[in-house]
Motif scaffolding. Sequence first.
Motif: not given
Length: 186
Positions: A106-118
């Motif tokens: 939740i507190r990470q950059s967009g790249g990390a959030r995008s990967e977790m969403t995937a």
Amino acid sequence: MRVSRKQVEENRQTILEAAGRLFRERGFESVTVTDVMKAAGLTHGGFYGYFKSKDDLIAQTLAGLQPEAAPGPVSLATIVERYLSPEHRDDFGNGCAIAALAPEVIRQSGGARSEMTAALKHRLSRFVRVAPGDDDADRRRAAIGSWSAMVGALILARMSDDPALSDEILVETRAWLTEQQGVSDT
């Protein structure tokens, strides 16, 4: 001494595996680049030859944490039984990345959030195939509800310092899912 492309890729994979294990065990902030490289059996100085930054390492590690496809058809009951087991609860380093890292992502950059969403989308698509329901909408609802209950139960069971309560959370969530979703192997 030059390292072959094959060795570079093997080193990169070793780094990602070490990072995935350490991140799940200790979280992003408690793991340093030095920790990851040491766990991978490599020197800290080589890190930037593989990754732009720690944020890049986090995003690439999350991209590699997609669960493998299960061999053959697996029932929702089997998934629930394995996921909500004491063995899975106790295996932070190799267990579910979503349960271990979602609060931190939740507190990470967009790249990390995008990967977790995937990873979340991938997991839900697998659940939809085995979830009960009369149509696609019912199966998706059951998949989302089941997965949410399972992840929440695992987080709560891991969080508790009371072994009896932790076990109870796993057992009762399995029982509730069986009752609510008609989850069974038969």
